[in-house]
Design an enzyme around this catalytic site. Sequence first.
Site, PDB file in Angstrom:
ATOM      1  N   SER A  66       0.807  -1.223   0.000  1.00  0.00           N
ATOM      2  CA  SER A  66       0.000   0.000   0.000  1.00  0.00           C
ATOM      3  C   SER A  66       0.846   1.282   0.000  1.00  0.00           C
ATOM      4  CB  SER A  66      -0.930  -0.071   1.213  1.00  0.00           C
ATOM      5  OG  SER A  66      -1.824   0.984   1.227  1.00  0.00           O
ATOM      6  N   ASP A 278      -3.282   6.179  -3.122  1.00  0.00           N
ATOM      7  CA  ASP A 278      -2.122   5.615  -2.438  1.00  0.00           C
ATOM      8  C   ASP A 278      -1.512   4.522  -3.325  1.00  0.00           C
ATOM      9  OD1 ASP A 278      -3.907   3.530  -2.072  1.00  0.00           O
ATOM     10  OD2 ASP A 278      -3.212   3.056  -0.059  1.00  0.00           O
TER      11      ASP A 278
HETATM   12  P1  NG1 Z   1      -2.283   1.804  11.685  1.00  0.00           P
HETATM   13  O1  NG1 Z   1      -0.845   1.751  11.340  1.00  0.00           O
HETATM   14  O2  NG1 Z   1      -2.815   0.659  12.495  1.00  0.00           O
HETATM   15  O3  NG1 Z   1      -2.625   3.157  12.250  1.00  0.00           O
HETATM   16  C1  NG1 Z   1      -2.931   2.484   9.156  1.00  0.00           C
HETATM   17  C2  NG1 Z   1      -4.066   3.475   9.090  1.00  0.00           C
HETATM   18  C3  NG1 Z   1      -5.367   2.711   9.108  1.00  0.00           C
HETATM   19  C4  NG1 Z   1      -5.427   1.678   7.987  1.00  0.00           C
HETATM   20  C5  NG1 Z   1      -4.157   0.823   7.996  1.00  0.00           C
HETATM   21  C6  NG1 Z   1      -4.059  -0.116   6.828  1.00  0.00           C
HETATM   22  C7  NG1 Z   1      -4.214   5.708  10.075  1.00  0.00           C
HETATM   23  C8  NG1 Z   1      -4.134   6.542  11.308  1.00  0.00           C
HETATM   24  N1  NG1 Z   1      -4.045   4.385  10.226  1.00  0.00           N
HETATM   25  O4  NG1 Z   1      -3.099   1.692  10.321  1.00  0.00           O
HETATM   26  O5  NG1 Z   1      -6.432   3.619   9.021  1.00  0.00           O
HETATM   27  O6  NG1 Z   1      -5.653   2.269   6.750  1.00  0.00           O
HETATM   28  O7  NG1 Z   1      -2.981   1.632   8.028  1.00  0.00           O
HETATM   29  O8  NG1 Z   1      -3.590   0.477   5.661  1.00  0.00           O
HETATM   30  O9  NG1 Z   1      -4.440   6.256   8.993  1.00  0.00           O
HETATM   31 ZN    ZN Z   2      -3.715   1.124   0.294  1.00  0.00          ZN
END
Ligand code: NG1
Ligand code: ZN
Length: 546
Positions: A66, A278
Amino acid sequence: MMSEFQEVSKQSGVHPKPAGLVFQYGTAGFRTNAKLLDHIMFRMGLLATLRSKTTKATIGVMVTASHNPEEDNGVKLVDPMGEMVSPTWEVYATQLANAEQEDLLAALKDIIEKEAVNMSQEAKVFVGKDTRGSSARLSQAVLDGVSALGGHSKDYGLVTTPQLHYMVCCQNTQGKYGEATVEGYYKKLSQAFIKLSKNASNCTDDQKHLSVDGANGIGALKVREMESHLKKELHISLFNDGSEGKLNHQCGADFVKVQQKPPTGMEINPGERCCSFDGDADRIVYYYSDSEGTFHLLDGDKVATLISTFLKELLTSAGLDLKIAVVQTAYANGSSTNYLENTMKVIVRCTKTGVKHLHHAAQEFDIGVYFEANGHGTVLFSKAAEEKIQQLAENSSLIDEKKRAALLLQNTINVINQTVGDAISDMLLIEAILAIKGMTIHQWDAIYTDLPNRQLKVKVSDCRVIDTTDAERRAVSPAGLQEAIDTLVKKYRKARSFVRPSGTEDVVRVYAEAETQDSADDLAHEVSLAVYRLAGGVGGEPKPLH
Ligand code: NG1
Ligand code: ZN
């Protein structure tokens, strides 16, 4: 049966696990430096095959990290209806990934036994990958895992994450959801988009223009492929298309959202609509720069507001009594929640971070609009809601306004990828809504004003010391942390702050919002210090932002 395991033994020797390496299936699957992932990919091929046998359905495996840097990679499993794999199987994934080389067969047999997998059942696995340099090699390891257990696979090659989810859903609904090809995906979405666009009566060519930042990733390739299907109803200028820049580097939805500034490599003219995807095109954020050159971000919360307002108006015009709700996380801007609840009067739910939680909550309503502030989201329609809309759209005795609303709802359903958040599908829906409503990006932005906010990260020796409750809005451990946050929040007007361990990075995330940017920055810093002191911070103390 014996020979199948012999093949697993033999092939696993080609994809050996370095001893002692341990990874968790996190918020979005396994994600780490690409060099460490070969054995995990092979084993996820094995696991997807077992999952396919137990569900008697096609399972998806997507190779991507991602928005992470180019050096990383990752893998996530897709369940039969295109949703994230079930929590029990996330546990199996972790067990299988971490079994030492000599214990692999035992770990595999353990899952087979627990799930009573019928090994003579056929298995089918769809595999997709993003544009990272490591993705080709790693997706081959997944395919090796599938074939080692005698499963069939279909390699979709380069696709966006949401495209792979879509293929899995199409396949398992015998084509009811659409045709399980990339071409079929473009056709379904673009036809619905073109029909929606016909309702935008006096839309000028200028208004049909959109600048897209492809994050130098797969989304850029796929937007290019799709363009000809859009029949000039949308004019796209594509930037960061991967021809020169590095994936997600100083660009892409995550960069724009977290840094609150435009990506590099993009020309931005005042008032012009821009958006960023993204690295695997399952997130989108919009932005523009005003006549004074000030940057304005329209994140997932603004998108959810635009879409839910549009749907609510259509339901009223169509005379349909369907329950609509918006699902957010703690990261949703307080202004958005306030506007949705008090002005628009829609139901708002807050869940833990991670799309699977939002998706699940959205399924409880006739129409569930879910978005993370970072731009990942979609809309779910219950079966009953879809049927009601379908019936109304086909009712020939309807009068003008009702008929128009019913048809708009029907095409809205078709432009949406209900399996998972999808930057391309969200983009088409947003563009159609703005055109139909004759709205500029400035007018959209003015629906409510975001509270200034700041996101920070703190490194601690063990993130697990932080435990949270109330959809991650309050910390229950370590002792004293929540009290400290409460005291700090009281110092500022319209303030709110919370902390949680990240599920994708080894850090604690800190979020703060307040009446002014300076207050939000100060509060975020002070809360970071409290985390550092009370939760075992490592490295130097967090420094103030100003
Ligand atoms: P984490 O790293 O658990 O905060 C991040 C994003 C989630 C989600 C995941 C998966 C933020 C604050 N957190 O998770 O919303 O998208 O990555 O891609 O944006
Ligand atoms: Zn993504």
